[in-house]
Design an enzyme around this catalytic site. Structure first.
Site, PDB file in Angstrom:
ATOM      1  N   LYS A  13      28.597 -14.651 -33.707  1.00 57.46           N
ATOM      2  CA  LYS A  13      27.271 -14.407 -33.132  1.00 57.46           C
ATOM      3  C   LYS A  13      26.258 -15.111 -34.026  1.00 57.46           C
ATOM      4  CE  LYS A  13      25.174 -10.879 -34.558  1.00 57.46           C
ATOM      5  NZ  LYS A  13      24.000 -11.526 -35.242  1.00 57.46           N
ATOM      6  N   PRO A  99      34.433 -15.737 -41.931  1.00 58.15           N
ATOM      7  CA  PRO A  99      34.182 -15.159 -43.252  1.00 58.15           C
ATOM      8  C   PRO A  99      33.595 -13.756 -43.142  1.00 58.15           C
ATOM      9  CG  PRO A  99      33.277 -17.381 -43.089  1.00 58.15           C
ATOM     10  CD  PRO A  99      33.686 -16.986 -41.715  1.00 58.15           C
ATOM     11  N   VAL A 100      33.888 -12.930 -44.128  1.00 63.20           N
ATOM     12  CA  VAL A 100      33.397 -11.547 -44.150  1.00 63.20           C
ATOM     13  C   VAL A 100      31.982 -11.522 -44.717  1.00 63.20           C
ATOM     14  CG1 VAL A 100      33.817  -9.251 -45.122  1.00 63.20           C
ATOM     15  CG2 VAL A 100      35.744 -10.682 -44.391  1.00 63.20           C
ATOM     16  N   ALA A 101      31.139 -10.644 -44.148  1.00 63.38           N
ATOM     17  CA  ALA A 101      29.754 -10.474 -44.608  1.00 63.38           C
ATOM     18  C   ALA A 101      29.032 -11.811 -44.658  1.00 63.38           C
ATOM     19  CB  ALA A 101      29.715  -9.786 -45.977  1.00 63.38           C
ATOM     20  N   GLY A 103      26.838 -13.058 -41.906  1.00 62.59           N
ATOM     21  CA  GLY A 103      25.667 -13.217 -41.062  1.00 62.59           C
ATOM     22  C   GLY A 103      25.941 -13.729 -39.668  1.00 62.59           C
ATOM     23  N   GLY A 105      28.050 -11.820 -37.492  1.00 65.03           N
ATOM     24  CA  GLY A 105      28.468 -10.690 -36.684  1.00 65.03           C
ATOM     25  C   GLY A 105      29.950 -10.506 -36.508  1.00 65.03           C
ATOM     26  N   GLY A 106      30.754 -10.937 -37.473  1.00 68.91           N
ATOM     27  CA  GLY A 106      32.197 -10.849 -37.302  1.00 68.91           C
ATOM     28  C   GLY A 106      32.686  -9.446 -37.045  1.00 68.91           C
ATOM     29  N   GLY A 107      32.265  -8.487 -37.867  1.00 69.99           N
ATOM     30  CA  GLY A 107      32.699  -7.108 -37.676  1.00 69.99           C
ATOM     31  C   GLY A 107      32.246  -6.532 -36.360  1.00 69.99           C
ATOM     32  N   ALA A 109      31.523  -8.255 -33.609  1.00 66.09           N
ATOM     33  CA  ALA A 109      32.278  -8.923 -32.552  1.00 66.09           C
ATOM     34  C   ALA A 109      33.692  -8.363 -32.455  1.00 66.09           C
ATOM     35  CB  ALA A 109      32.317 -10.427 -32.810  1.00 66.09           C
ATOM     36  N   ASP A 141      24.447  -4.639 -33.813  1.00 66.86           N
ATOM     37  CA  ASP A 141      24.850  -5.893 -33.176  1.00 66.86           C
ATOM     38  C   ASP A 141      25.967  -5.719 -32.139  1.00 66.86           C
ATOM     39  OD1 ASP A 141      23.053  -7.490 -34.512  1.00 66.86           O
ATOM     40  OD2 ASP A 141      24.462  -8.136 -36.054  1.00 66.86           O
TER      41      ASP A 141
END
Length: 287
Positions: A13, A99-101, A103, A105-107, A109, A141
């Site tokens: 995102k 990548p984690v943390a 920016g 919105g991986g978590g 999403a 998000d």
């Protein structure tokens, strides 16, 4: 992948602009943001679900080491929130490509993908509005990630208005390999807010989109750059690429994006950056 598994991509995102318009008495921040999603699988996690008697989560992929498969993981939290007090099981697998943390919105999403998959797998029949209400309990998000298409977010993220008519455009996403927790960036923002600036019209082209974006902001960019000096060379490298119309931080960072009008220009830029910065995470994608 386990036998009988179904899967869904959880795309990055990207906040093309992000205005923090007020800090509310409850501690949350009101915002206005134009959000788009990556269309290339290289810029997406993947969530899979397979039949099982108990609920479990396995994490693999290039960024698996940055996450734990415990009750703090948003995928498991989404599953437990969705099933409520029902005795429902599933074998979940999160392939962590983003990548984690970072920016993008991986978590959120990942949680949205899990809600969609399990709603179907468990045959619960929740409609989009019901899933969005559940998603908001997981993070601001998640509702827009459930929608998964260009949108304007307002409120704290719970107000999501689909945005039709964006022109074809491509992004190069670049992350210097540094996790930047959102909470730390908001703390560094120190209550600073700015005005909303709604889009006055649909952009006619990628170049026109860049013009409209240059007139808008990411209010988290300054505090993120204060906390993470590695963002500055990423932005400079993106701006130096041929055909880059705009370079900006996405969300709370440290992922930055360069906006391009043509696929070939974006892919060329990604290749050049990968050669110069082999330790960065990079992806070229349509939006």
């Amino acid at each position: 992948m386990a036998a009988g598994a179904a899967w869904r991509l959880a795309p990055a995102k990207i906040n093309l602009f992000l205005h923090i318009t007020a800090k509310r008495p409850d501690g949350y921040h009101a915002l206005e943001s134009l959000v788009v999603f990556a269309r290339d699988a290289a810029a997406a996690d993947r969530v899979a679900v397979a039949p099982a008697d108990a609920l479990s989560l396995k994490i693999d992929g290039p960024f698996a080491a940055g996450l734990e498969a415990d009750d703090g993981n948003l995928v498991l939290r989404a599953a437990k929130l969705l099933r409520g007090d029902k005795r429902l099981g599933a074998q979940l697998t999160l392939t962590k490509t983003l990548p984690v943390a970072s920016g993008i919105g991986g978590g959120s999403a990942d949680a949205a993908a899990a809600l969609h998959l399990l709603n179907q797998h468990w045959q619960l029949g929740h409609d989009a509005e019901a899933l969005a209400r559940l998603g908001l309990q997981l993070g601001a998000d998640v509702p827009v990630c459930l929608l998964g298409q260009p949108a304007i977010m307002t409120g704290i993220g719970e107000q999501v208005a689909p945005l039709d008519g964006l022109p074809p455009a491509w992004l190069v996403l670049a992350n210097p390999g540094i996790a930047l927790p959102t909470r730390e960036v908001f703390t560094a923002l120190n209550g600073a807010t700015g005005p909303a600036q709604p889009l006055p019209r649909p952009p006619a082209s990628a170049a026109d989109l860049a013009i409209l974006l240059r007139e808008r902001r990411n209010d988290l960019e300054a505090p993120a750059r204060f906390l993470c000096s590695a963002i500055d060379p990423v932005l400079a490298a993106l701006k130096a690429q041929s055909g880059c119309l705009l370079a900006r931080l996405s969300g709370s960072g440290a992922t930055c994006f360069g906006l391009f009008a043509e696929q070939r220009l974006a892919e060329h830029a990604a290749r050049m950056l990968a050669r110069a910065h082999p330790d960065w995470w990079l992806a070229a994608t349509a939006i």
